[in-house]
Design a protein around this motif. Structure first.
Motif, PDB file in Angstrom:
ATOM      1  N   ASP A   1      84.316  12.654 -89.259  1.00 36.55           N
ATOM      2  CA  ASP A   1      84.952  11.761 -88.284  1.00 36.55           C
ATOM      3  C   ASP A   1      84.618  10.302 -88.581  1.00 36.55           C
ATOM      4  O   ASP A   1      85.468   9.421 -88.427  1.00 36.55           O
ATOM      5  CB  ASP A   1      84.538  12.106 -86.853  1.00 36.55           C
ATOM      6  N   MET A   2      83.407  10.052 -88.999  1.00 33.44           N
ATOM      7  CA  MET A   2      83.017   8.678 -89.331  1.00 33.44           C
ATOM      8  C   MET A   2      83.905   8.136 -90.456  1.00 33.44           C
ATOM      9  O   MET A   2      84.435   7.024 -90.372  1.00 33.44           O
ATOM     10  CB  MET A   2      81.544   8.636 -89.745  1.00 33.44           C
TER      11      MET A   2
ATOM     12  N   PHE B   1      80.123   0.755 -86.814  1.00 30.70           N
ATOM     13  CA  PHE B   1      81.241   0.118 -86.105  1.00 30.70           C
ATOM     14  C   PHE B   1      80.809  -1.099 -85.300  1.00 30.70           C
ATOM     15  O   PHE B   1      81.634  -1.955 -84.986  1.00 30.70           O
ATOM     16  CB  PHE B   1      82.017   1.154 -85.271  1.00 30.70           C
ATOM     17  N   THR B   2      79.518  -1.207 -85.008  1.00 29.77           N
ATOM     18  CA  THR B   2      79.014  -2.481 -84.457  1.00 29.77           C
ATOM     19  C   THR B   2      79.192  -3.572 -85.512  1.00 29.77           C
ATOM     20  O   THR B   2      79.634  -4.683 -85.223  1.00 29.77           O
ATOM     21  CB  THR B   2      77.527  -2.357 -84.071  1.00 29.77           C
ATOM     22  N   ASP B   3      78.881  -3.218 -86.762  1.00 34.08           N
ATOM     23  CA  ASP B   3      79.015  -4.178 -87.865  1.00 34.08           C
ATOM     24  C   ASP B   3      80.481  -4.510 -88.154  1.00 34.08           C
ATOM     25  O   ASP B   3      80.817  -5.646 -88.470  1.00 34.08           O
ATOM     26  CB  ASP B   3      78.352  -3.626 -89.139  1.00 34.08           C
TER      27      ASP B   3
ATOM     28  N   ARG C   1      85.014  10.966 -81.935  1.00 36.68           N
ATOM     29  CA  ARG C   1      83.670  11.129 -81.363  1.00 36.68           C
ATOM     30  C   ARG C   1      83.098   9.841 -80.776  1.00 36.68           C
ATOM     31  O   ARG C   1      83.218   8.771 -81.358  1.00 36.68           O
ATOM     32  CB  ARG C   1      82.697  11.616 -82.454  1.00 36.68           C
ATOM     33  N   GLN C   2      82.423   9.998 -79.653  1.00 38.39           N
ATOM     34  CA  GLN C   2      81.719   8.878 -79.043  1.00 38.39           C
ATOM     35  C   GLN C   2      80.650   8.342 -79.998  1.00 38.39           C
ATOM     36  O   GLN C   2      80.428   7.134 -80.080  1.00 38.39           O
ATOM     37  CB  GLN C   2      81.064   9.324 -77.732  1.00 38.39           C
ATOM     38  N   SER C   3      80.005   9.239 -80.721  1.00 39.20           N
ATOM     39  CA  SER C   3      78.931   8.808 -81.628  1.00 39.20           C
ATOM     40  C   SER C   3      79.467   7.886 -82.725  1.00 39.20           C
ATOM     41  O   SER C   3      78.765   6.981 -83.188  1.00 39.20           O
ATOM     42  CB  SER C   3      78.242  10.025 -82.270  1.00 39.20           C
ATOM     43  N   THR C   4      80.732   8.091 -83.132  1.00 39.29           N
ATOM     44  CA  THR C   4      81.346   7.214 -84.135  1.00 39.29           C
ATOM     45  C   THR C   4      81.555   5.821 -83.541  1.00 39.29           C
ATOM     46  O   THR C   4      81.218   4.806 -84.161  1.00 39.29           O
ATOM     47  CB  THR C   4      82.700   7.802 -84.590  1.00 39.29           C
TER      48      THR C   4
END
Length: 397
Positions: free
Chosen positions: A251-252, A272-274, A263-266
């Protein structure tokens, strides 16, 4: 079993660089008396569309004439999604409720206390042809004709999606985040040299009939669906594969390329902050409390394939000028009721299937609380906007 595997939302898209330019802001305020910003209501969207259409943006390195709106209008199945996928509720058609309006949803279909569909036309308590629906379609046609590239009326969803990236569009109210990946490619007129976009996305504005608690937007959700009828060995193989393609690592990677998260974790990942500064507000939206208000089609619609095709055919008649919006919506709600009546007669959905109300004088329903509604005296209240950076702060709170 169902396992979600992708989604995207429809949001507002705009040229952040143009909206933040001092000369542009001064010119807008001088003409309209309020600040240029993300439109909160359709009145402001219309003012901004008018302001930018034909405007020479060459002082900012843009074209000598730009457009204030982008949309599509060809008689094609994708024209239907544009309306069923929450345009009507954004205008204010339908009732309050999450994830969908109840008892009247964003297709204008009313259900009874047992969740059985009972009507689509105003005469049966539906709202598909009420004043808010007519306003919704009328505005879309007006803006398409007045403020969009001439070619837009002949485009379908897929053709219209990449047009804002060409650098001539100031804003688009109904823009799908599925197009983000195509919008952030290096070298596009809407990208800065450092890889950050010149545009941003924000919640879409709402129309004159809208009130707090009415649906604000649509999120398209796709899933791996394994039917009971699937042979066990095939279902097991499909279930294994579905788990693989929705696993954290896959998913990432998939989200990195296509930007349709599962996914929430992605979404919450450091990666994804970066990347967030280069994605124009996409990550901020998915991390915000606002995103839960964007929802798929609800349970008021008992036969999606049959009913969805009625929308593009009838709205297409309004788009082409063959019918007025009122005539097109009268035809649409009558045809939706024919589908509901057939399902009721067949009885295949048992005690959850349609059970049509008797027709009454439409005024009976217009006088009752909630949807459907009568025509407002003023369909263009004062324009309201918010600064994008303030909006982002409110999401983070």
């Amino acid at each position: 079993y169902q396992l979600p595997d992708q989604q995207f939302a429809n949001l507002y898209w705009f040229r952040y660089d143009w909206f933040n330019d001092q000369k542009t802001k001064d010119d807008f305020k001088a003409k309209y008396g309020y600040d240029l910003g993300v439109p909160i209501n359709w009145s402001a969207y219309e003012d901004i569309a008018e302001f930018f259409t034909g405007r020479d943006m060459s002082y900012m390195g843009g074209p000598t004439a730009v457009f204030g709106n982008m949309d599509y209008g060809k008689k094609d199945p994708s024209l239907g999604w544009r309306y069923t996928d929450a345009w009507m509720s954004m205008a204010g058609m339908g009732d309050k409720g999450e994830p969908n309006g109840l008892p009247v949803d964003e297709w204008g279909v009313r259900v009874d206390e047992n969740s059985r569909p009972v009507g689509s036309c105003v005469a049966r308590g539906g709202a598909t042809n009420d004043a808010a629906a007519v306003y919704a379609v009328t505005k879309a046609i007006d803006w398409l004709q007045k403020y969009s590239p001439p070619s837009a009326a002949g485009m379908v969803f897929g053709e219209a999606g990449p047009v804002p990236a060409q650098g001539e569009i100031a804003q688009q109210m109904f823009w799908y985040t599925a197009f983000t990946a195509d919008m952030v490619k290096p070298g596009l007129p809407v990208m800065n040299e450092d890889g950050t976009p010149k545009w941003r996305m924000a919640p879409s504005p709402h129309g004159a009939y809208w009130s707090e608690g009415t649906k604000v937007g649509y999120q398209d959700v796709g899933a791996w669906t394994l039917m009971k009828s699937t042979p066990v060995d095939r279902a097991q193989a499909a279930w294994l594969y579905a788990q693989f393609v929705t696993s954290k690592t896959v998913d990432m990677k998939k989200s990195d390329v296509g930007l349709t998260f599962t996914r929430q974790s992605t979404i919450d990942s450091q990666h994804f902050t970066d990347r967030a500064p280069k994605l124009g507000g996409l990550i901020e939206f998915y991390r915000s409390p606002a995103r839960v208000a964007w929802s798929p089609t609800g349970t008021n619609i008992p036969d999606y394939p049959k009913m969805a095709q009625l929308w593009w055919q009838n709205i297409g008649d309004a788009m082409s000028g063959e019918k007025t919006p009122q005539e097109a919506l009268d035809a649409l709600c009558a045809e939706q009721e024919k589908v509901l009546a057939r399902l009721e007669k067949a009885g295949v959905q048992g005690d959850i299937g349609p059970k049509l109300n008797e027709e009454q004088d439409p005024q009976v329903w217009l006088d009752a609380p909630g949807a459907p509604v009568a025509k407002l005296e003023n369909e263009k209240p004062a324009g309201e906007t918010i600064a994008y950076d303030e909006l982002i702060k409110s999401w983070q709170k």
